[in-house]
Design an enzyme around this catalytic site. Sequence first.
Site, PDB file in Angstrom:
ATOM      1  N   CYS A   1      28.841  49.459 -39.517  1.00  0.00           N
ATOM      2  CA  CYS A   1      27.655  49.155 -38.707  1.00  0.00           C
ATOM      3  C   CYS A   1      28.006  48.180 -37.579  1.00  0.00           C
ATOM      4  CB  CYS A   1      26.516  48.682 -39.596  1.00  0.00           C
ATOM      5  SG  CYS A   1      24.922  48.984 -38.826  1.00  0.00           S
TER       6      CYS A   1
ATOM      7  N   HIS B   1      26.154  51.976 -43.928  1.00  0.00           N
ATOM      8  CA  HIS B   1      26.528  50.897 -44.865  1.00  0.00           C
ATOM      9  C   HIS B   1      26.984  51.459 -46.214  1.00  0.00           C
ATOM     10  CE1 HIS B   1      24.986  47.232 -42.786  1.00  0.00           C
ATOM     11  NE2 HIS B   1      24.274  48.129 -42.137  1.00  0.00           N
TER      12      HIS B   1
ATOM     13  N   GLU C   1      28.583  50.023 -48.475  1.00  0.00           N
ATOM     14  CA  GLU C   1      28.546  48.969 -49.496  1.00  0.00           C
ATOM     15  C   GLU C   1      27.161  48.819 -50.122  1.00  0.00           C
ATOM     16  OE1 GLU C   1      28.373  48.609 -46.348  1.00  0.00           O
ATOM     17  OE2 GLU C   1      27.019  46.967 -45.840  1.00  0.00           O
TER      18      GLU C   1
HETATM   19  N1  GLN Z   1      21.842  46.591 -34.742  1.00  0.00           N
HETATM   20  C1  GLN Z   1      22.945  45.771 -35.099  1.00  0.00           C
HETATM   21  C2  GLN Z   1      23.829  45.457 -33.903  1.00  0.00           C
HETATM   22  O1  GLN Z   1      23.710  46.087 -32.893  1.00  0.00           O
HETATM   23  C3  GLN Z   1      23.791  46.377 -36.198  1.00  0.00           C
HETATM   24  C4  GLN Z   1      22.978  46.513 -37.436  1.00  0.00           C
HETATM   25  C5  GLN Z   1      23.754  46.471 -38.712  1.00  0.00           C
HETATM   26  O2  GLN Z   1      24.921  46.061 -38.778  1.00  0.00           O
HETATM   27  N2  GLN Z   1      23.093  46.817 -39.780  1.00  0.00           N
HETATM   28  O3  GLN Z   1      24.616  44.574 -33.972  1.00  0.00           O
END
Ligand code: GLN
Length: 192
Positions: free
Chosen positions: A81, A171, A173
Amino acid sequence: MLTIGVVAIQGAVSEHITALEKSSKDLDCKIVTIKRAGIVPHCDGLIIPGGESTTISRILHFEGIDKEILENKGIPMMGTCAGLIIMSDYKDEHVEGLGLIDMQVKRNAFGRQAESFQAPLTVTVFNSPFDGIFIRAPAITQVGDATDVLARFEKYGVAAQQGNKLALAFHPELGNDLRFHEYFLRLLDLHR
Ligand code: GLN
């Protein structure tokens, strides 16, 4: 003994540690958290968790961890992410990606109405679907020749690999499926 570092600035840190502990039972390894400089040079592999890429980027830089990651960029790494954003060369006034995987990314690509969702993904390296948990997730819009897209969702790439670097928009995890952590550990074992 392998040392695996988890960047522990913010976000889903303990969940990654638990997933690593469960998937590394047969490996002689130690998991360490990274909050300051001086630890990355002792790591054989690195995980950059999700959270807020703005915060993670700023603190990596403030602590001088970004420089150490670049100096040790030959080791296997997995970014999830926000960690995917950090692994790309994405740049805006708040975030500075480290350019570890040749790909273009878009922050918050799945829009407000779908800030959080779960979707079964076909992953090229697994033989059955993986349930991706997306939380204000980024997406991969383009990749370089050396980068493989491992999974797609709608019009975007959501998992990519370049050599021993792995980036996931979702994610792994937060679910019970350990296959991506096991896959990362195999990259680490091969790299040894
Ligand atoms: N929206 C977040 C970003 O742009 C990432 C979100 C996440 O890691 N769950 O940094």
